[in-house]
Design a protein around this motif. Structure first.
Motif, PDB file in Angstrom:
ATOM      1  N   ALA C  35       0.808  -1.225   0.000  1.00 32.93           N
ATOM      2  CA  ALA C  35       0.000   0.000   0.000  1.00 32.93           C
ATOM      3  C   ALA C  35       0.839   1.272   0.000  1.00 32.93           C
ATOM      4  CB  ALA C  35      -0.941   0.000   1.204  1.00 32.93           C
ATOM      5  N   ARG C  36       2.108   1.148   0.374  1.00 30.42           N
ATOM      6  CA  ARG C  36       3.012   2.304   0.404  1.00 30.42           C
ATOM      7  C   ARG C  36       3.719   2.523  -0.925  1.00 30.42           C
ATOM      8  NH1 ARG C  36       6.833   0.138   5.106  1.00 30.42           N
ATOM      9  NH2 ARG C  36       6.877  -1.515   3.527  1.00 30.42           N
ATOM     10  N   GLY C  37       3.503   1.614  -1.881  1.00 30.22           N
ATOM     11  CA  GLY C  37       4.230   1.683  -3.144  1.00 30.22           C
ATOM     12  C   GLY C  37       5.597   1.019  -3.073  1.00 30.22           C
ATOM     13  N   ALA C  38       5.839   0.280  -1.991  1.00 33.42           N
ATOM     14  CA  ALA C  38       7.131  -0.400  -1.829  1.00 33.42           C
ATOM     15  C   ALA C  38       7.068  -1.784  -2.463  1.00 33.42           C
ATOM     16  CB  ALA C  38       7.502  -0.511  -0.351  1.00 33.42           C
ATOM     17  N   LEU C  39       8.179  -2.193  -3.080  1.00 31.10           N
ATOM     18  CA  LEU C  39       8.263  -3.489  -3.756  1.00 31.10           C
ATOM     19  C   LEU C  39       8.095  -4.629  -2.748  1.00 31.10           C
ATOM     20  CD1 LEU C  39       9.003  -4.922  -6.483  1.00 31.10           C
ATOM     21  CD2 LEU C  39      11.387  -4.838  -5.725  1.00 31.10           C
ATOM     22  N   VAL C  64      -1.482   2.335  -7.187  1.00 34.07           N
ATOM     23  CA  VAL C  64      -1.406   2.684  -5.765  1.00 34.07           C
ATOM     24  C   VAL C  64      -1.383   4.198  -5.587  1.00 34.07           C
ATOM     25  CG1 VAL C  64       0.105   2.663  -3.749  1.00 34.07           C
ATOM     26  CG2 VAL C  64      -0.322   0.550  -4.996  1.00 34.07           C
ATOM     27  N   ALA C  65      -0.585   4.870  -6.426  1.00 38.52           N
ATOM     28  CA  ALA C  65      -0.407   6.314  -6.292  1.00 38.52           C
ATOM     29  C   ALA C  65      -1.729   7.056  -6.476  1.00 38.52           C
ATOM     30  CB  ALA C  65       0.621   6.812  -7.321  1.00 38.52           C
ATOM     31  N   ASP C  92       7.387   9.040  -8.406  1.00 35.29           N
ATOM     32  CA  ASP C  92       8.677   8.405  -8.155  1.00 35.29           C
ATOM     33  C   ASP C  92       8.904   7.202  -9.075  1.00 35.29           C
ATOM     34  OD1 ASP C  92      11.036   8.094  -6.779  1.00 35.29           O
ATOM     35  OD2 ASP C  92      10.170   6.809  -5.243  1.00 35.29           O
ATOM     36  N   GLY C  93       7.933   6.322  -9.138  1.00 30.72           N
ATOM     37  CA  GLY C  93       8.109   5.087  -9.894  1.00 30.72           C
ATOM     38  C   GLY C  93       7.425   5.108 -11.255  1.00 30.72           C
ATOM     39  N   GLY C  94       7.024   6.292 -11.713  1.00 32.68           N
ATOM     40  CA  GLY C  94       6.312   6.374 -12.979  1.00 32.68           C
ATOM     41  C   GLY C  94       4.864   5.954 -12.844  1.00 32.68           C
ATOM     42  N   ILE C  95       4.040   6.365 -13.805  1.00 30.19           N
ATOM     43  CA  ILE C  95       2.631   5.969 -13.862  1.00 30.19           C
ATOM     44  C   ILE C  95       2.375   5.518 -15.284  1.00 30.19           C
ATOM     45  CG2 ILE C  95       0.243   6.736 -13.720  1.00 30.19           C
ATOM     46  CD1 ILE C  95       0.970   8.699 -11.635  1.00 30.19           C
ATOM     47  N   LEU C  96       2.020   4.256 -15.471  1.00 25.94           N
ATOM     48  CA  LEU C  96       1.786   3.748 -16.820  1.00 25.94           C
ATOM     49  C   LEU C  96       0.294   3.613 -17.060  1.00 25.94           C
ATOM     50  CD1 LEU C  96       3.860   2.827 -19.072  1.00 25.94           C
ATOM     51  CD2 LEU C  96       4.800   3.361 -16.826  1.00 25.94           C
ATOM     52  N   PRO C  97      -0.263   4.437 -17.943  1.00 25.70           N
ATOM     53  CA  PRO C  97      -1.715   4.542 -18.076  1.00 25.70           C
ATOM     54  C   PRO C  97      -2.291   3.590 -19.124  1.00 25.70           C
ATOM     55  CG  PRO C  97      -0.680   6.261 -19.370  1.00 25.70           C
ATOM     56  CD  PRO C  97       0.421   5.427 -18.776  1.00 25.70           C
ATOM     57  N   VAL C  98      -2.120   2.303 -18.896  1.00 23.23           N
ATOM     58  CA  VAL C  98      -2.813   1.284 -19.706  1.00 23.23           C
ATOM     59  C   VAL C  98      -3.148   0.119 -18.796  1.00 23.23           C
ATOM     60  CG1 VAL C  98      -1.793   1.808 -21.964  1.00 23.23           C
ATOM     61  CG2 VAL C  98      -0.595   0.285 -20.387  1.00 23.23           C
ATOM     62  N   GLY C  99      -4.093  -0.712 -19.243  1.00 24.85           N
ATOM     63  CA  GLY C  99      -4.533  -1.844 -18.445  1.00 24.85           C
ATOM     64  C   GLY C  99      -3.389  -2.749 -18.026  1.00 24.85           C
ATOM     65  N   GLY C 100      -3.548  -3.398 -16.865  1.00 25.89           N
ATOM     66  CA  GLY C 100      -2.521  -4.302 -16.381  1.00 25.89           C
ATOM     67  C   GLY C 100      -1.967  -3.887 -15.035  1.00 25.89           C
TER      68      GLY C 100
END
Lengths: 143, 143, 143, 143
Positions: C35-39, C64-65, C92-100
């Motif tokens: 939930a924190r965005g941590a791996l 998550v973001a 920080d970790g990018g945001i990829l705006p497509v399904g998945g």
């Protein structure tokens, strides 16, 4: 270069964590990278702090980037901090200069990836990483 | 300014590497930049680690960026780390403050580019760079 | 918040990849974040390209973001590109705006993490992620 | 994976530029990366503009990062600009989505690197890159 397989990487994670549990280590994060510095497999035990995985990543990334285990990189950082700081600036995934970043070498001694472990003492982190690498039939080079 | 030609840059790479092989240096990366800090020519020998070329680039870039060979930049980094750190922050291609980043000067002593070499000791890195520059009929200024 | 356990995360990875192999998907990278965005856990199948894991990471991180599955984020990116571009800049970790990129919710519908999958079509990527999440007894929210 | 050698990379540069001179192309920059995305060899002809080498680098880097020639990446960028923009954000060396970034494959069809060329039309850039790759006895995959 020969390639690190996912099967090998998952064996490394499993055996490193088994070693850590056997030794009652603190909760660990473990990151396995291939020779390109790309994430191959990872695990963060329950209770690890927010940045723990980034430290594990940076130990492994520094080892691959520099071609040396992170224990050797620590000596560089202590001896020549001005140089080390500048190199860190260029490293995409960070470089963490303490023990626990261990090169994975194949039977021909070629670098096929690296393991970074963080959470306990750096000696124990390194031991967990090396144990996992050996369990996968590969050669561990801690620096 | 007079301009560094591709022909000169390729001579620098060729003779620097020939010098390194003659002296049995470790595998080197060599980067030649022109006076604008743009990549002119480069070569990474087989077996160089993932970040090696970035270190070579940073030595050359720092030299052009600062107008001084990287050995002189090392003195600055040691004397005034707070200043050096801030400057590094501004440098597109990084600044690596150890020997091996050598200015290329023409016969009128004008800066027409820089060579960065990384892989062996910084003294040997610098020697390879300077040998290449002289082979191209130009003046080497290591700082 | 209730916490995603490593045991759950490893189940997600294992079942997502089993689903992909059963359906003869292309080689996948899968990243599980808490939930924190941590791996929390990850795996990249053999043959995945250099950036594949970063795309998987960015799908999960964006979910998550933003508190929404990446399929919903795609709508935002298409409707308001100027806003989406600016938000990406902050991530920080990018945001990829497509399904998945699929949110992991617990039985109380709280977000406890996200899974990002990349390598096949975005529909198949999402299906693999959702299958893994359900196998761990959790709720999948693709957006 | 098998490794791209410096000898092969230098052959690629030499023959690509010979092809360009034979065809009276505009001044070119050419960048050869290995499978890790690391700089292996490069050359910028006299008269190339300040960013030309970065465009060549980005064409090659995108090909390696994405596992596809840059012509195919161009289709993605045109079809799904919101996705392409987000991916670019994550790419260390940039991704340039136009022809002229060509994958280098070995005889087993494995990706061992990529060539990026920039300076003339993207068709001519790609042709120069492919000519160089074939001259080195390797397989060119433009996308």
């Amino acid at each position: 270069m020969s390639e690190l397989t996912l099967d090998q990487a998952q064996t490394i994670v499993k055996d490193a964590l088994a070693h850590a549990r056997g030794g009652k280590f603190n909760a660990l994060a473990i990151v396995v990278l291939d020779a390109r510095g790309a994430l191959k497999a990872s695990a963060a035990e329950d209770g690890t702090s927010l940045m723990r995985w980034k430290v594990a990543f940076g130990k492994a990334y520094g080892a691959v980037a520099w071609g040396a285990g992170s224990k050797r990189i620590e000596k560089l950082a202590l001896d020549r901090p001005h140089f080390f700081g500048a190199v860190t600036h260029l490293a995409d995934g960070g470089i963490l200069p303490v023990g626990g970043g261990v090169l994975i070498r194949d039977k021909d001694n070629r670098i096929i990836g690296a393991v970074g472990v963080s959470g306990d003492t750096s000696d124990n982190d390194e031991l967990a990483a090396s144990t996992g690498i050996k369990a996968a039939g590969l050669i561990a080079d801690g620096g």
